[in-house]
Design a protein around this motif. Structure first.
Motif, mmCIF file in Angstrom:
data_model
loop_
_atom_site.group_PDB
_atom_site.id
_atom_site.type_symbol
_atom_site.label_atom_id
_atom_site.label_comp_id
_atom_site.label_asym_id
_atom_site.label_seq_id
_atom_site.Cartn_x
_atom_site.Cartn_y
_atom_site.Cartn_z
ATOM 1 N N PRO A 1 13.140 8.835 -8.328
ATOM 2 C CA PRO A 1 13.446 9.659 -7.157
ATOM 3 C C PRO A 1 12.194 10.207 -6.470
ATOM 4 O O PRO A 1 11.149 10.375 -7.101
ATOM 5 C CB PRO A 1 14.279 10.812 -7.747
ATOM 6 C CG PRO A 1 14.022 10.809 -9.204
ATOM 7 C CD PRO A 1 13.552 9.444 -9.591
ATOM 8 N N GLY B 1 0.814 -1.219 0.000
ATOM 9 C CA GLY B 1 0.000 0.000 0.000
ATOM 10 C C GLY B 1 0.852 1.275 0.000
ATOM 11 O O GLY B 1 1.837 1.352 0.712
ATOM 12 N N GLY B 2 0.466 2.212 -0.833
ATOM 13 C CA GLY B 2 1.061 3.544 -0.798
ATOM 14 C C GLY B 2 2.438 3.709 -1.425
ATOM 15 O O GLY B 2 3.035 4.783 -1.352
ATOM 16 N N ASN C 1 10.488 3.082 -5.929
ATOM 17 C CA ASN C 1 9.954 4.448 -6.034
ATOM 18 C C ASN C 1 10.341 5.274 -4.802
ATOM 19 O O ASN C 1 10.712 4.732 -3.762
ATOM 20 C CB ASN C 1 8.430 4.375 -6.188
ATOM 21 C CG ASN C 1 7.819 5.724 -6.543
ATOM 22 O OD1 ASN C 1 8.486 6.602 -7.094
ATOM 23 N ND2 ASN C 1 6.552 5.890 -6.218
ATOM 24 N N LYS C 2 10.255 6.586 -4.960
ATOM 25 C CA LYS C 2 10.491 7.546 -3.871
ATOM 26 C C LYS C 2 11.893 7.389 -3.277
ATOM 27 O O LYS C 2 12.056 7.413 -2.042
ATOM 28 C CB LYS C 2 9.437 7.382 -2.766
ATOM 29 C CG LYS C 2 7.999 7.478 -3.253
ATOM 30 C CD LYS C 2 7.040 7.562 -2.089
ATOM 31 C CE LYS C 2 5.620 7.320 -2.501
ATOM 32 N NZ LYS C 2 4.647 7.446 -1.452
ATOM 33 N N VAL D 1 2.073 13.663 -6.663
ATOM 34 C CA VAL D 1 1.864 13.700 -8.104
ATOM 35 C C VAL D 1 0.357 13.726 -8.346
ATOM 36 O O VAL D 1 -0.333 12.736 -8.093
ATOM 37 C CB VAL D 1 2.497 12.452 -8.766
ATOM 38 C CG1 VAL D 1 2.340 12.508 -10.279
ATOM 39 C CG2 VAL D 1 3.964 12.320 -8.369
ATOM 40 N N GLY E 1 9.867 12.888 -5.269
ATOM 41 C CA GLY E 1 9.637 14.246 -5.754
ATOM 42 C C GLY E 1 9.327 15.161 -4.581
ATOM 43 O O GLY E 1 9.062 14.691 -3.476
ATOM 44 N N GLY F 1 3.204 3.663 -4.600
ATOM 45 C CA GLY F 1 3.173 4.423 -5.849
ATOM 46 C C GLY F 1 2.722 3.618 -7.070
ATOM 47 O O GLY F 1 3.028 3.993 -8.203
ATOM 48 N N LYS F 2 1.958 2.547 -6.847
ATOM 49 C CA LYS F 2 1.490 1.722 -7.962
ATOM 50 C C LYS F 2 0.647 2.543 -8.951
ATOM 51 O O LYS F 2 0.856 2.479 -10.154
ATOM 52 C CB LYS F 2 0.610 0.563 -7.449
ATOM 53 C CG LYS F 2 1.312 -0.385 -6.520
ATOM 54 C CD LYS F 2 0.353 -1.417 -5.944
ATOM 55 C CE LYS F 2 -0.676 -0.868 -4.994
ATOM 56 N NZ LYS F 2 -0.105 -0.310 -3.760
ATOM 57 N N THR F 3 -0.315 3.294 -8.380
ATOM 58 C CA THR F 3 -1.220 4.061 -9.235
ATOM 59 C C THR F 3 -0.445 5.136 -9.987
ATOM 60 O O THR F 3 -0.601 5.302 -11.203
ATOM 61 C CB THR F 3 -2.337 4.690 -8.366
ATOM 62 O OG1 THR F 3 -3.019 3.627 -7.692
ATOM 63 C CG2 THR F 3 -3.327 5.463 -9.199
ATOM 64 N N THR F 4 0.417 5.845 -9.275
ATOM 65 C CA THR F 4 1.168 6.948 -9.878
ATOM 66 C C THR F 4 2.066 6.438 -11.011
ATOM 67 O O THR F 4 2.079 7.005 -12.108
ATOM 68 C CB THR F 4 2.053 7.622 -8.795
ATOM 69 O OG1 THR F 4 1.233 7.898 -7.658
ATOM 70 C CG2 THR F 4 2.664 8.900 -9.289
#
Ligand SMILES: Nc1ncnc2c1ncn2[C@@H]1O[C@H](COP(=O)(O)OP(=O)(O)OP(=O)(O)O)[C@@H](O)[C@H]1O
Ligand SMILES: [Mg+2]
Length: 329
Positions: free
Chosen positions: A308, A18-19, A270-271, A314, A310, A21-24
């Motif tokens: 990276p 969860g959280g 991600n991130k 997003v 951001g 960044g799958k959707t992004t």
């Protein structure tokens, strides 16, 4: 790595904790490919949909065009369950003797909340989308719900096929038994008592119809199974953060998908904290590196992409497009 996958496969699934960044990330890839001129369908299978929030518009269970070449839809398990139960209920009422109609309705009402019902309904919709993949779109990208849910979902075609298989076998046994009873004598009322007294269908029609429904369902799941395990068509991308639990979960998730015969085409970290934005983030980056080393040891041969962190969330088409631009060449 993501662009390679998108260029060589027709179906991509994005999953992960969860959280992370799958959707992004799936939306950024979808928009990037659409901008390059390929028709893309982006599908959310997460009951807690968030594509609508990301693109700041209403998205429903029918495909909606939100940018040139980009259609988006959110599968709605509730609606699918309702439609499914209505269809099955109508078929059953037609196939069962009149006096059992109340029984059928009670059974259907209970089924709505039966464990696995939503997942089964979701899987039917996924099977439909996958069956239609390639008609209007060159690429279909699924943004899925957090990993536990998706892992179960991916193993489900197997279970559904086995279940349908069992029903079919029982059905065929019953047919043979029915034939014997019917041949036994002139007293047709015996077989009517045993196999119902539907005014619409005779027992033979009824059995043929049930068999047809079961065969169709089995075929649908078999086709999905085949599409999912065909690495030339389908790949799974696991999104994660370079933190202890997401890394452990990714390793376990990867093993689960392998067991289900699904090709994990890549990992997106991600991130990722930047190295040049102060000591605080540099220290976090060093800690992240420790977890990525663990990932290297376990899944060193799986392609990996780092995105990276951001400065802000997003949100909106422009921000998604900007992220898409940073996914490489
Ligand atoms: N690279 C990034 N830099 C900064 N923020 C990001 C980045 N990627 C994602 N985010 C933000 O992180 C949050 C979670 O992202 P997202 O909704 O895509 O995760 P998810 O994995 O789909 O979550 P869920 O499991 O709830 O579906 C969002 O607010 C998003 O804007
Ligand atoms: Mg999401």
């Amino acid at each position: 790595m993501l662009l390679d996958l998108a260029r060589t496969r027709r179906i991509l699934f994005f999953g992960g904790k969860g959280g992370v960044g799958k959707t992004t990330v799936s939306a950024a890839l979808a928009l990037r490919c659409a901008d390059e001129g390929r028709p893309v369908l982006l599908v959310s299978t997460d009951p807690a949909h968030n594509l609508g929030h990301l693109f700041e518009c209403d998205i429903g269970p029918e495909p909606r065009r939100i940018a040139p070449n980009l259609d988006v839809l959110e599968l709605d398990p509730e609606r699918t369950v309702d439609a499914h139960l209505a269809e099955v209920g109508a078929a059953l009422r037609r196939l069962m003797p009149e006096r059992l109609a109340g029984e059928v309705d009670r059974h259907m009402a209970l089924s709505r909340d039966a464990p696995g019902m939503q997942e089964a309904a979701l899987l039917e919709r996924i099977a439909e989308v996958v069956a239609g993949a390639g008609n209007a779109h060159q690429l279909v990208i699924f943004d899925t719900a957090p990993s536990g849910h998706t892992a179960r979902l991916m193993a489900l075609p197997e279970m559904m096929a086995a279940w349908t298989e069992g029903l079919l076998a029982r059905r065929e046994q019953a047919d043979r038994f029915g034939d014997i009873v019917r041949r036994m004598g002139s007293d047709t009322s015996v077989s009517d008592k045993l196999f119902g007294d539907s005014p619409v269908d005779g027992p033979r029609d009824r059995n043929a119809r049930i068999r047809h429904l079961l065969h169709r369902r089995r075929q649908r799941f078999a086709d999905l199974r085949e599409a999912l395990s065909d690495a030339s068509r389908t790949a799974f991308v696991i999104v994660l953060a370079a933190e202890r639990l997401p890394v452990r979960e990714t390793i376990a998730f990867h093993a689960q998908l392998e067991r289900a015969g699904i090709d994990v085409g890549g990992l997106v970290v991600n991130k990722r904290s930047p190295a040049d934005a102060g000591e605080f983030l540099a220290q976090r980056r060093r800690q992240e590196q420790g977890y990525l080393d663990e990932l290297d040891r376990e899944l060193g041969d799986v392609a990996r992409l780092e995105i990276p962190l951001g400065p802000g969330d997003v949100v909106g088409l422009a921000a998604v497009r900007a992220l898409g631009g940073s996914l490489g060449e």
